[in-house]
Design an enzyme around this catalytic site. Sequence first.
Site, mmCIF file in Angstrom:
data_model
loop_
_atom_site.group_PDB
_atom_site.id
_atom_site.type_symbol
_atom_site.label_atom_id
_atom_site.label_comp_id
_atom_site.label_asym_id
_atom_site.label_seq_id
_atom_site.Cartn_x
_atom_site.Cartn_y
_atom_site.Cartn_z
ATOM 1 N N GLY A 1 0.725 -1.174 -0.067
ATOM 2 C CA GLY A 1 0.033 -0.007 0.011
ATOM 3 C C GLY A 1 0.777 1.287 -0.198
ATOM 4 O O GLY A 1 1.951 1.154 -0.104
ATOM 5 N N GLU B 1 6.493 -3.058 -3.281
ATOM 6 C CA GLU B 1 6.769 -2.523 -4.963
ATOM 7 C C GLU B 1 7.979 -1.544 -4.831
ATOM 8 O O GLU B 1 7.507 -0.246 -4.606
ATOM 9 C CB GLU B 1 5.323 -1.998 -5.181
ATOM 10 C CG GLU B 1 4.302 -3.000 -5.191
ATOM 11 C CD GLU B 1 2.944 -2.782 -5.573
ATOM 12 O OE1 GLU B 1 2.795 -1.712 -6.401
ATOM 13 O OE2 GLU B 1 1.935 -3.522 -5.375
#
Length: 479
Positions: A184, A226
């Site tokens: 997130g 990520e």
Amino acid sequence: MVNRIPVPQAKYELLTSVRQTNWKSPVVCLTFVFIVVGSLFALRVCSDLLPSRNLESGPLREVIITTEDATIASWTRRARMYAESSKENQNADRNTTLVTAPSSRSPSSGKILVCYYTLPRTMNTTEELSPAHIDPNICSHIIVGFASVVNSTLSLGSNTQIYNEISSLKKLQPKLKVMISAGGINEQTLGFPEMVKTHANRKKFIRSVLNITRAFDLDGLDVDWEFPAWLGNNERQKIWFVQLLQELRKEFDRSARTLILSAAVAAPPAIIDDSYFVPNIAEYVDFINLMAYDLHYYVWYLPVTGLNAPLYPRASEIGYIATLNVNYSANYWVSKGMPREKIVVGVPTYGHSYQLDNVDNHGIMAPAKGFGRLGVDGFVFYSMVCWLLSVGGQRVFDQESRAPYVYKYDEWISYEDADSVTAKAEWIKANDFKGAMIFSLNTDDWSGSCSSKDGNETFPLTRILSKTLLREKLTPPGL
Ligand SMILES: *[C@@H]1O[C@H](CO)[C@@H](O)[C@H](O)[C@H]1NC(C)=O
Ligand SMILES: *[C@@H]1O[C@H](CO)[C@@H](O)[C@H](O)[C@H]1NC(C)=O
Ligand SMILES: *[C@@H]1O[C@H](CO)[C@@H](O)[C@H](O)[C@H]1NC(C)=O
Ligand SMILES: *[C@@H]1O[C@H](CO)[C@@H](O)[C@H](O)[C@H]1NC(C)=O
Ligand SMILES: *[C@@H]1O[C@H](CO)[C@@H](O)[C@H](O)[C@H]1NC(C)=O
Ligand SMILES: *[C@@H]1O[C@H](CO)[C@@H](O)[C@H](O)[C@H]1NC(C)=O
């Protein structure tokens, strides 16, 4: 050399080679730039002078307001990172020959369907998908996203009740597994980089994971960082990422209940090379969720239409661009050492919108001047695509990529539908992958507005994957 470069790259390549030639180069180069800029300007002015044939503005406005959502920010971030990966590699003459490892091809023990559910911003159940509206019988796994990593602990934020609600779907379908995803919008600056650095921090994190999975009766963790060591981050993050997975695996195996460990991973080869020690990751995870989407997306330096998640390359694509498709990416993971039976291939239920420069040029690689009017930052829900089709949007199915797009006036959207999702499901079976992942339940047509003629079927795209892949049908107990 030059004829190997696809059209948008040729522009850059030409500039480079012109600059290297001789004394004329500054003049030629400047003239070229003036011509390009001049024509772009002229185009823009012309298109502004044309009578504006806008889409009906009522419903459009509404969508722009209602789908404004913090989760979009994290999706956009990934799309940008993917785009960065192609930007950096556009002009590199990469040797993209694949050395396919001999695949073990052992019969895998049943396919899975992993469905992401993203936390709704409000609990207005007419606007956003609430846990009560999730069909517990279509997915084998539901991953709730996204919890963040704060101060080396897994942090749920304020809305913890929702984890209980999703978890209790297991009462309706005992075979369902519910996991939590860590990632997130917070993780870029605060979470993962700090947590993975030391053994003590990782230990603290793992303890918090075990505590939360126990407290909310969750079946496992999905690590959605990520991306490790990407875009100038510390290269050792690549090692620390593996250490984190190794330690999680060790504790998960040791814990009383068997917990599942998965990782959400990137699709572009450039990120795979930089971020992952694939064989090591393969050793510790139960499966990877391959984020095989956002492969094309509106970006200012490559302002042309493209497909969100093409299954195959098109014949006109060469070099790095030809690697931006699902087939290439999944096989690249295999060639780097990820067993097929651990690869779960992501399928988006959302589309990407573009605003065309010229309403008469509406194919793939058509010039675009921004995100479409539908969606937020170009992210469009499937129900909205259905709406565009119902008001006269023109659907085109690209046979080479096995993916559709729709356009109307200057709106252009790449999306997934029954045909493209079926093609992916068949390809997953034919290639012995572990299954499919969808991102997300929220962006599928959960209210059933797309198919009013066949009784408003909810989650139509997810349902196709479920019917095609899950051998053992998830029927409600007692039926
Ligand atoms: C590309 O890689 C393949 C396999 O590793 C190799 O055989 C080939 O010579 C390489 N081509 C170039 C141009 O480097
Ligand atoms: C939920 O959203 C709908 C549509 O925007 C609106 O009409 C309704 O008043 C909202 N309900 C609540 C409880 O906020
Ligand atoms: C982080 O955790 C440490 C030790 O658990 C604690 O002392 C510190 O106050 C926490 N910091 C924040 C910002 O929560
Ligand atoms: C364990 O989880 C519960 C529920 O989220 C939380 O209240 C508690 O502080 C956690 N305990 C530890 C030691 O992390
Ligand atoms: C899919 O990938 C495999 C392995 O790289 C390759 O052999 C095959 O030609 C690809 N299929 C298409 C249609 O591109
Ligand atoms: C099906 O969906 C349409 C459009 O959203 C709606 O008007 C209709 O009432 C729905 N029908 C049923 C049976 O739910």
